[in-house]
Design a protein around this motif. Structure first.
Motif, PDB file in Angstrom:
ATOM      1  N   ARG A   1      78.405 -15.350 142.380  1.00 36.17           N
ATOM      2  CA  ARG A   1      79.306 -14.590 143.260  1.00 36.17           C
ATOM      3  C   ARG A   1      79.594 -13.235 142.616  1.00 36.17           C
TER       4      ARG A   1
ATOM      5  N   THR B   1      81.176 -10.011 141.247  1.00 36.44           N
ATOM      6  CA  THR B   1      82.606  -9.913 140.909  1.00 36.44           C
ATOM      7  C   THR B   1      83.391  -9.032 141.863  1.00 36.44           C
TER       8      THR B   1
ATOM      9  N   GLN C   1      82.726  -8.611 145.018  1.00 38.41           N
ATOM     10  CA  GLN C   1      82.595  -9.074 146.399  1.00 38.41           C
ATOM     11  C   GLN C   1      83.845  -9.844 146.845  1.00 38.41           C
ATOM     12  N   ARG C   2      84.229  -9.630 148.103  1.00 39.51           N
ATOM     13  CA  ARG C   2      85.383 -10.367 148.631  1.00 39.51           C
ATOM     14  C   ARG C   2      84.914 -11.345 149.686  1.00 39.51           C
TER      15      ARG C   2
ATOM     16  N   GLY D   1      91.833 -21.607 146.770  1.00 42.33           N
ATOM     17  CA  GLY D   1      91.264 -20.960 145.588  1.00 42.33           C
ATOM     18  C   GLY D   1      89.880 -20.378 145.791  1.00 42.33           C
ATOM     19  N   VAL D   2      89.418 -20.305 147.031  1.00 38.05           N
ATOM     20  CA  VAL D   2      88.052 -19.840 147.290  1.00 38.05           C
ATOM     21  C   VAL D   2      88.034 -18.421 147.867  1.00 38.05           C
TER      22      VAL D   2
ATOM     23  N   ASN E   1      89.435 -14.527 149.110  1.00 40.18           N
ATOM     24  CA  ASN E   1      90.210 -13.386 148.633  1.00 40.18           C
ATOM     25  C   ASN E   1      91.093 -12.798 149.727  1.00 40.18           C
TER      26      ASN E   1
ATOM     27  N   SER F   1      93.061  -5.266 145.755  1.00 36.45           N
ATOM     28  CA  SER F   1      91.756  -5.318 145.101  1.00 36.45           C
ATOM     29  C   SER F   1      91.555  -6.654 144.401  1.00 36.45           C
ATOM     30  N   LYS F   2      92.644  -7.258 143.951  1.00 42.53           N
ATOM     31  CA  LYS F   2      92.520  -8.550 143.271  1.00 42.53           C
ATOM     32  C   LYS F   2      93.417  -9.544 143.990  1.00 42.53           C
ATOM     33  N   LYS F   3      92.819 -10.542 144.589  1.00 43.10           N
ATOM     34  CA  LYS F   3      93.631 -11.520 145.316  1.00 43.10           C
ATOM     35  C   LYS F   3      92.845 -12.808 145.498  1.00 43.10           C
ATOM     36  N   VAL F   4      93.548 -13.916 145.377  1.00 41.20           N
ATOM     37  CA  VAL F   4      92.920 -15.216 145.635  1.00 41.20           C
ATOM     38  C   VAL F   4      93.928 -16.061 146.413  1.00 41.20           C
TER      39      VAL F   4
HETATM   40  C1  LIG Z   1      87.909 -13.532 144.708  1.00 41.90           C
HETATM   41  O1  LIG Z   1      88.129 -14.921 144.659  1.00 41.90           O
HETATM   42  C2  LIG Z   1      87.408 -15.590 143.642  1.00 41.90           C
HETATM   43  C3  LIG Z   1      87.618 -17.082 143.797  1.00 41.90           C
HETATM   44  O2  LIG Z   1      88.894 -17.464 143.512  1.00 41.90           O
HETATM   45  C4  LIG Z   1      87.876 -15.050 142.305  1.00 41.90           C
HETATM   46  O3  LIG Z   1      87.165 -15.688 141.275  1.00 41.90           O
HETATM   47  C5  LIG Z   1      87.643 -13.553 142.249  1.00 41.90           C
HETATM   48  O4  LIG Z   1      88.179 -13.024 141.043  1.00 41.90           O
HETATM   49  C6  LIG Z   1      88.309 -12.878 143.424  1.00 41.90           C
HETATM   50  N1  LIG Z   1      87.899 -11.484 143.447  1.00 41.90           N
HETATM   51  C7  LIG Z   1      88.744 -10.481 143.629  1.00 41.90           C
HETATM   52  C8  LIG Z   1      88.144  -9.117 143.576  1.00 41.90           C
HETATM   53  O5  LIG Z   1      89.928 -10.642 143.832  1.00 41.90           O
END
Ligand SMILES: *[C@@H]1O[C@H](CO)[C@@H](O)[C@H](O)[C@H]1NC(C)=O
Ligand SMILES: *[C@@H]1O[C@H](CO)[C@@H](O)[C@H](O)[C@H]1NC(C)=O
Ligand SMILES: *[C@@H]1O[C@H](CO)[C@@H](O)[C@H](O)[C@H]1NC(C)=O
Ligand SMILES: *[C@@H]1O[C@H](CO)[C@@H](O)[C@H](O)[C@H]1NC(C)=O
Length: 366
Positions: A130, A132, A134-135, A155-156, A158, A353-356
């Motif tokens: 996957r 890094t 990519q969303r 947890g999968v 974004n 930009s960073k979210k799960v």
């Molecule tokens: C997107 O989600 C995945 C799976 O939880 C995570 O590993 C990854 O860091 C996330 N990427 C971003 C850019 O938030």
């Protein structure tokens, strides 16, 4: 005693008594200074490149294409993606849509429609690396009750894409815009039908079913759709509804923000006044044009609702009040999945930009 010494660059290896030992030689102060300078210059350049990339992503009006891969088509119906669809359909540039899975590794965004994941018609590409940056987007336009098996996707993802206003990419079934819209609906006196309802999946256990069963004792309701074995083909839907004074825009469940095409298209586009059952009145007020609907929950009982409908039906002026909004507002409906996907590009620069979604299930049912 055997001893052998080899020097590679700054490191000296000594092989002694069958053991390998490595020792770092201290450089001269001059060489050390040169190293430090080139190292900090390297770090500086890496940071510069990263900032540049982030700006490319985030700058509004960026010239870079955002590439969106739709992993599978919702409900199995596919549409052409040839040409620059977002530019053609919505005037959105630098947005490329594809359903070609071979582009997976370079896609900025991969969209997964929930229905096919939940019934195993499709699956996540968990066997692939996957990227890094990519969303992954979880997409569903269904209310919680129709989003089965969502827990396995905690947890999968974004980002989320749904009719909900708090989704990362909100894609409501329709919206209200300022400015006059089309008029010229069936005139009040030409309406030959009191109320209609189109229902494909009739379930005895739903609130809307109870209200319908009770309401039909007071007012005549024309029922169409698969349930009644009177399905309306696409080109007959709006003309049929337009003959009726009222349309029952009854949602299958009362969920936050869930106002479907039953109001936006079936009622508003046909020019039939929607009698709505769904989220609370405040939600409708926030989304629908002013004085455009009759909410079931405004009445203490179904018989009071029926009495009100008779009152409006008998009073041309009261009825036409429900059409005044066309002079100041218009609506836009979204029915094409491609148009919805293009919305990702509009939101892309401002999305986290960073979210799960660690608890997607909780979010879906909240
Ligand atoms: C997107 O989600 C995945 C799976 O939880 C995570 O590993 C990854 O860091 C996330 N990427 C971003 C850019 O938030
Ligand atoms: C982005 O859109 C602009 C305006 O339509 C266009 O001039 C430009 O070539 C596009 N860039 C890419 C990479 O497609
Ligand atoms: C950007 O995407 C559009 C639509 O898919 C495409 O026509 C165009 O060639 C792309 N531009 C670049 C530079 O990839
Ligand atoms: C109706 O709903 C109740 C409670 O949600 C449930 O226990 C019951 O099985 C449902 N009955 C039918 C026929 O779906």
């Amino acid at each position: 005693m055997m001893s052998q010494k080899v020097t590679v660059g700054r490191i000296s290896f000594t092989f002694q008594d069958n053991r390998l030992m490595a020792r770092c030689l201290m450089p001269s102060p001059k060489v050390f200074l040169a190293w430090s300078l080139s190292l900090s210059s390297l770090i500086y350049h890496i940071l510069l490149i990263q900032t540049f990339h982030v700006q490319q992503y985030l700058k509004p009006g960026s010239q870079r294409n955002v590439s969106i891969l739709l992993w599978h088509w919702p409900f199995g119906h596919s549409y052409s993606l040839s040409g620059d669809k977002c530019l053609e359909m919505d005037g959105i540039s630098n947005c490329s849509l594809t359903d070609d899975r071979s582009t997976y590794l370079t896609a900025d965004v991969v969209v997964f429609h929930h229905h096919e994941l939940s019934n195993s018609a499709s699956a996540l590409p968990l066997h692939l690396p996957r990227p890094t940056a990519q969303r992954w987007v979880w997409l569903s336009l269904e209310p919680p009750i129709n989003n089965a098996n969502v827990k396995q996707f905690n947890g999968v993802f974004n980002w989320t894409m749904s009719y909900r206003h708090d989704a990362d990419i909100p894609i409501p079934y329709g919206k209200t815009l300022p400015g006059a819209g089309i008029q010229g609906f069936q005139s009040f006196s030409d309406r030959s039908c009191f109320a209609s309802w189109v229902v494909s999946k009739y379930k005895p256990n739903q609130t809307r079913t109870d209200v319908y069963q009770s309401l039909k004792k007071y007012i005549p309701i024309q029922v169409y759709g698969a349930w009644n074995k009177k399905p309306l083909p696409d080109d007959k839907l709006l003309p049929t509804i337009s003959k009726c004074l009222f349309y029952l825009s009854f949602e299958n469940s009362e969920a936050k923000d869930y106002i479907s095409e039953k109001m936006w298209r079936n009622a508003f586009q046909a020019g039939s006044v929607p009698v709505v059952l769904g989220p609370r009145r405040a939600t409708y007020e926030a989304l629908a044009p002013p004085h455009s609907f009759i909410h079931v929950a405004d009445f203490k009982s179904v018989s009071e609702l029926a009495t009100y409908l008779y009152h409006v039906a008998a009073d041309k002026q009261a009825y036409e009040e429900y059409f005044k909004w066309h002079q100041t507002h218009r609506i836009k409906t979204y029915t094409d999945w491609r148009e919805r996907l293009c919305q990702i590009c509009l939101k892309y620069p401002s999305l986290p930009s960073k979210k799960v979604y660690q608890d997607l299930e909780g979010w879906v049912n909240s």
